[in-house]
Design an enzyme around this catalytic site. Structure first.
Site, PDB file in Angstrom:
ATOM      1  N   GLU A 109       0.819  -1.210   0.000  1.00 49.69           N
ATOM      2  CA  GLU A 109       0.000   0.000   0.000  1.00 49.69           C
ATOM      3  C   GLU A 109       0.856   1.265   0.000  1.00 49.69           C
ATOM      4  OE1 GLU A 109      -2.303   0.642   3.492  1.00 49.69           O
ATOM      5  OE2 GLU A 109      -0.935  -0.467   4.795  1.00 49.69           O
TER       6      GLU A 109
ATOM      7  N   LYS B  11      17.959 -13.220 -16.764  1.00 46.93           N
ATOM      8  CA  LYS B  11      18.206 -14.413 -15.948  1.00 46.93           C
ATOM      9  C   LYS B  11      17.317 -15.590 -16.341  1.00 46.93           C
ATOM     10  CE  LYS B  11      19.906 -11.701 -12.064  1.00 46.93           C
ATOM     11  NZ  LYS B  11      19.969 -10.451 -12.850  1.00 46.93           N
TER      12      LYS B  11
ATOM     13  N   LYS C  14      10.929 -17.023 -13.979  1.00 42.13           N
ATOM     14  CA  LYS C  14      10.617 -16.052 -15.033  1.00 42.13           C
ATOM     15  C   LYS C  14      10.544 -16.746 -16.394  1.00 42.13           C
ATOM     16  CE  LYS C  14      10.277 -12.188 -14.470  1.00 42.13           C
ATOM     17  NZ  LYS C  14       9.074 -11.378 -14.100  1.00 42.13           N
TER      18      LYS C  14
ATOM     19  N   LEU D 232      19.861  -0.050 -13.527  1.00 38.50           N
ATOM     20  CA  LEU D 232      20.631   0.803 -12.624  1.00 38.50           C
ATOM     21  C   LEU D 232      19.719   1.494 -11.620  1.00 38.50           C
ATOM     22  CD1 LEU D 232      23.006   2.473 -15.221  1.00 38.50           C
ATOM     23  CD2 LEU D 232      23.681   0.865 -13.462  1.00 38.50           C
TER      24      LEU D 232
END
Length: 616
Positions: free
Chosen positions: A322, A415, A427, A454
């Site tokens: 939240e 990855k 993923k 970054l």
């Protein structure tokens, strides 16, 4: 001075100049003739009325003359010429003749005096000079220990505008000493009274000879590799090095000292910006409802900031935390845009809630950024990786398919390529889910892969900064470990471009350029913080569980040779084992941690599943 007082003063000054010009022209041409006859009086009144009318219509009284340029000079010529022309026409109508010589001299005096007054004011405000009793000129900026002696690298338009801003800012604590520029034809010349002292390769000798203690890099449009070289040369000379933003972040003609910032790690490790098709992105998003999951995270929140620039009808901010959703909602609401911005607190793991949200708002686009991404944490908590990254993706993706969402964009990771860890594997399985759905759904499902971002939460840069602030050491896992890097805004814009390019089933990958050694990243951050490696040491802690030394964006079997868009590649579809994905989702709670980790990695790497007796 108020606008009304300023307007009255300008009208008074111009009236004096116009009257003086027309009467002096008649006097010069006819010194023994009465210059106050009715024809001359009529001509002066007409010229005055026309001058003020055209000046008002062309906005000449609203110009800030301390910044006067060629545009203002052209405006003066148009006003004077138009006024003279109207006066000539009326002379011809009323007296049957035109005083050509008198009007020509009047035209020249008029331009000379009107322009001279404006540009004299600009010169005074720019150079800010006073006079000693004996008449000796004294600059407002004096040499003292509180004033920084500043050198600007780059004598182009950005450098010149910056120099002008610095001169005009009386509160600026800098004394501008000169420019350096790679253009040898400019060496030895002066720009607005500021000398071009040499080239960037001479920074060291120039800084030493001129006692420079502040350098500003004003090369926003130069190629990135050259920009990095100059920054590093400047840092070797003085500690106080600042820069202007990149050209993509500067509005045309809006360079100011307020935009000068300290050199950041993005300047040293960033990439050449990708030129995106802004028109196609706008046509896809403008007037539509867009939903972003994980909208409070680093990537999700920046995607939201980029989306509002394209004026969607409604932006739905969905997130589990939240506080983060409140923060981005308040930030976007303060922009006072004509966009409905709706905060939604929900967890992508809650399947029923995802269906309710998609049903209620009927988005045209969903950008799915909600995910667990910390490699060592997910290695220790594989069930949470499966629940959030796999099941969460399946929930929101199937909701999108059910309610006819046009495009669904999954935020993936480098990855996910040959993943050796649970996070990357989860993923990759998420990519499998949307590719599978794409074959049976009217929704266009795509994924976007990029490297490390970054400054994002959980990235290495905030960790290094904290370690430097505490006096070190800076811990690096391995001296040979490399990663691809990009900035948060660039990653977010890539996501939007992928959505515009989506035809269904693609995995979009940005050409990330050269990978960067993490140890080099640590060294650059130490130097940017004003320290050396003698002050802040670097220690190698060893590779953590699940990490690999080198990341990949696509393996050899996945990538097409040619980019679909400049610097954006597209991956080939691979075999998807739907039954094993379904088994993982249905039975992951019953797995032992080691079993689950092994199952997820085998599935993501497309290995045979025959040895899993429970996976049938």
């Amino acid at each position: 001075m108020s606008f009304s007082k300023r307007l009255a003063l300008l009208i008074f000054i111009d009236s004096m100049i116009v009257s003086f010009s027309i009467y002096m022209s008649h006097f010069f041409l006819n010194p023994y003739y009465a210059i106050f006859d009715n024809t001359i009086l009529m001509s002066s009144i007409i010229l005055l009325v026309c001058h003020h009318l055209f000046s008002w219509l062309l906005g000449m009284y609203r110009k800030v003359w301390r910044y006067a340029s060629m545009e203002e000079l052209v405006g003066i010529i148009i006003v004077v010429t138009s006024s003279i022309a109207i006066t000539a026409v009326i002379q011809l109508i009323t007296i049957g003749a035109i005083y050509e010589r008198a009007l020509t001299v009047t035209w020249m005096l008029h331009i000379l005096l009107i322009g001279g007054v404006r540009f004299a004011w600009r010169y005074y405000k720019t150079y800010g000079v006073t006079f000693r009793p004996k008449g000796k000129r004294v600059n407002v900026i004096k040499n003292n220990e509180n004033i920084q002696r500043t050198l600007i690298v780059g004598a182009g338009s950005a450098g010149q505008m910056l120099a002008r801003q610095m001169k005009n800012n009386k509160e600026e604590h800098s004394q501008l000493i000169g420019f350096v520029d790679d253009d040898e034809t400019m060496h030895g010349l002066s720009i607005s009274g500021i000398p071009v002292l040499g080239g960037a390769h001479q920074l060291s000798s120039i800084a030493e000879a001129r006692n420079i203690d502040h350098i500003v890099i004003a090369m926003p449009s130069v190629e990135l590799h050259r920009r990095k070289e100059v920054i590093q040369q400047a840092q070797a000379v003085v500690k106080n090095v600042q820069t202007l933003p990149m050209i993509e972040d500067i509005a045309m003609g809006n360079v100011s000292t307020s935009q000068v910032r300290d050199v950041s790690i993005e300047d040293l490790l960033g990439r050449e910006p990708v030129e995106l098709d802004m028109e196609s992105i706008s046509s896809e998003i403008n007037g539509k409802t867009v939903l972003v999951t994980g909208a409070g995270g680093s990537i999700g929140s920046e995607i939201c900031r980029q989306i509002v620039k394209f004026k969607p009808y409604r932006l739905v901010l969905l997130g589990h935390g939240e506080n983060s959703i409140y923060t981005i909602h308040m930030e976007l609401s303060k922009l006072d845009l004509d966009i409905s911005i709706v905060p939604v607190i929900a967890d992508v793991q809650d399947r029923e809630r995802m269906f309710d949200v998609v049903r209620e708002f009927s988005p045209s686009y969903i950008y799915h950024a909600a995910a667990h991404k910390h490699v060592p944490l997910m290695e220790a908590n594989p069930k949470e990786a499966v629940k959030n990254n796999v099941m969460g993706t399946k929930n929101i993706a199937e909701a999108a398919s059910t309610f006819g969402v046009r495009n669904f964009v999954l935020i993936s990771s480098d990855k996910a390529v040959n993943p050796p860890n649970v996070m990357g594997a989860s993923k990759r399985i998420a990519e499998m889910i949307i590719q599978s759905l794409n074959g049976v759904s009217d929704t266009n499902f795509v994924a976007v892969r990029f490297g490390n971002v970054l400054g994002s939460r959980g990235s290495v840069i905030p960790l290094f900064k904290k370690q430097i602030e505490s006096g070190g050491p800076v811990t690096v896992t391995h001296p040979e470990m490399t990663r691809y890097f990009m900035t948060i805004p660039e990653a977010s814009r890539l996501v939007l471009q992928a959505g515009a390019l989506a035809r269904g089933g693609e995995i979009f990958v940005l050409d990330m350029g050269e990978s960067v050694k993490i140890v080099d990243l640590a060294r650059n951050l130490i130097h940017l913080s004003g320290f050396t490696e003698d002050d802040i040491s670097i220690e190698f802690a060893g590779v953590r569980p699940g990490e690999k030394l080198y990341e990949e964006l696509l393996n050899n079997n996945e990538v097409y040779d040619k980019p679909i868009f400049p610097k954006i590649f597209i991956g080939k579809p691979v075999e998807i084992k739907d039954e094993y994905v379904e088994y993982l989702i249905d039975h992951h709670e019953s797995f032992q941690l080691d079993q689950l980790r092994y199952y997820v990695l085998s599935l993501a790497n497309n290995e045979t599943m025959d040895n899993f007796s429970y996976a049938k």
